[in-house]
Design an enzyme around this catalytic site. Structure first.
Site, short mmCIF file in Angstrom:
data_model
loop_
_atom_site.label_atom_id
_atom_site.label_comp_id
_atom_site.label_asym_id
_atom_site.label_seq_id
_atom_site.Cartn_x
_atom_site.Cartn_y
_atom_site.Cartn_z
N SER A 130 -4.04 -4.92 21.99
CA SER A 130 -3.91 -4.87 20.53
C SER A 130 -5.19 -5.36 19.86
CB SER A 130 -2.69 -5.67 20.08
OG SER A 130 -2.20 -5.18 18.84
N LYS A 182 8.92 -11.19 -5.85
CA LYS A 182 8.07 -12.35 -5.66
C LYS A 182 8.33 -13.05 -4.33
CE LYS A 182 5.01 -15.39 -6.80
NZ LYS A 182 3.57 -15.03 -6.73
#
Length: 323
Positions: A130, A182
């Site tokens: 990765s 939020k």
């Protein structure tokens, strides 16, 4: 102050709640050690990229010299100032890590090559997956060991959830927010379909960036469609990666060294490293460590798992289950 007293003093000060400045306690600067001797004056530098690639130090402040990005940056800068360094071997042993930290490390290697004109050879050790594979794309050539675990091209987003646990113990988390999104990704409640869609879009964008980086390095061997078929997150051995043209060769340290000499136009060269503790690294396979082991180092994803925070990672994390 005697060197042997420094770690003990640092531990006492830390236990007492004092801020410890290791530089003031006599932490040595980077020193050059010779890993492979040669009569040649020219040098090939070995730089370790080991453990989680993160912008934060995953170990104790008493036993590490800083996060992995700053470790590599410092060594590349020192190499650039040494006119006798003619090539770098980047020794990769990492499951990857944060998206941003991996990209910064990749870019710093490219900048080093552009600034100095020196070749960089990637040597994959046990794991270079990765983010580790992402970083290798900055190298001029990549050598994998036959049994290296690499690939895992993709992005994983980790959002721990503790709402069920809180419900069992009767704890309620009240949130006051300025907008409906939020607290998106909050561990204190489930994720809405809208929030999941937002995060999936970010993951997909980062995945496409990953593909662009790899394809930019491998476009002569792989089409973008071929790469996309290989980049479904799976890992490959070094031999499989060579078969799929994800690495340039399979071999060992001597093969990486031969490649570095060839790219640098050298017949012979000394192999050096810049450890902070020279006695702990005296051959090409010795692990670079920042400070003596007052505390166990957290270098792998298993050890670092408790410190994973919500975010986006180029990381081989096989135990994380997704819906």
């Amino acid at each position: 102050m005697k060197k042997l007293a420094v770690p003990a003093l640092a531990m006492v000060l830390a236990a007492a709640g004092c801020t410890v400045n290791l530089d003031l306690l006599g932490r040595p600067e980077l020193e050059e050690v010779v890993l492979v001797k040669s009569r040649a004056r020219e040098k090939i530098l070995v730089v370790d990229v080991r453990g989680m690639i993160a912008s934060a130090d995953l170990g104790s402040p008493l036993d590490r010299e800083g996060d992995i990005v700053s470790q590599v940056y410092t060594r590349l800068r020192k190499a650039g100032d040494d006119g006798l360094v003619r090539a770098v071997i980047l020794k990769l042993d990492t499951p990857g890590g944060e998206v941003t930290a991996s990209d910064i490390l990749y870019r710093e290697i490219l900048r080093f090559k552009e600034r100095t004109g020196l070749p960089v050879v990637g040597l994959m050790m046990g794991v270079a997956a990765s983010g580790g594979y992402y970083v290798s794309a900055a190298c001029d050539t990549v050598v994998a060991h036959p049994s290296t675990i690499t690939g895992s091209i993709g992005v994983i987003s980790v959002f721990p959830g503790i709402a069920g646990l809180f419900a069992k113990v009767g704890v309620e988390m009240r949130v006051i927010k300025s907008g409906s999104l939020k607290d998106a990704g909050s561990p204190f409640r489930g994720m809405s379909p809208e929030e999941q869609g937002i995060f999936e879009a970010i993951v997909n964008e980062m995945y496409e960036d990953f593909l662009k980086v790899v394809h930019g390095r491998r476009k002569e061997a792989l089409s973008l469609d071929e790469l996309r078929r290989l980049a479904d997150g799976r890992v490959y051995t070094g031999l499989q990666a060579l078969e799929h043209k994800l690495v340039d060769s399979v071999g060992y340290f001597d093969d990486a060294l031969a490649a570095a000499r060839r790219l640098a136009g050298l017949k012979e060269a000394r192999v050096v490293a810049y450890p902070r503790h020279p006695r702990r690294q005296n051959n090409p396979y010795a692990v670079l460590a920042g400070e003596p082991g007052l505390f166990p180092e957290k270098t792998g994803w298993i050890e670092a798992l408790p410190q994973l925070r919500a975010g986006f990672f180029y990381l081989w994390l096989p135990e994380v289950k997704s819906d």
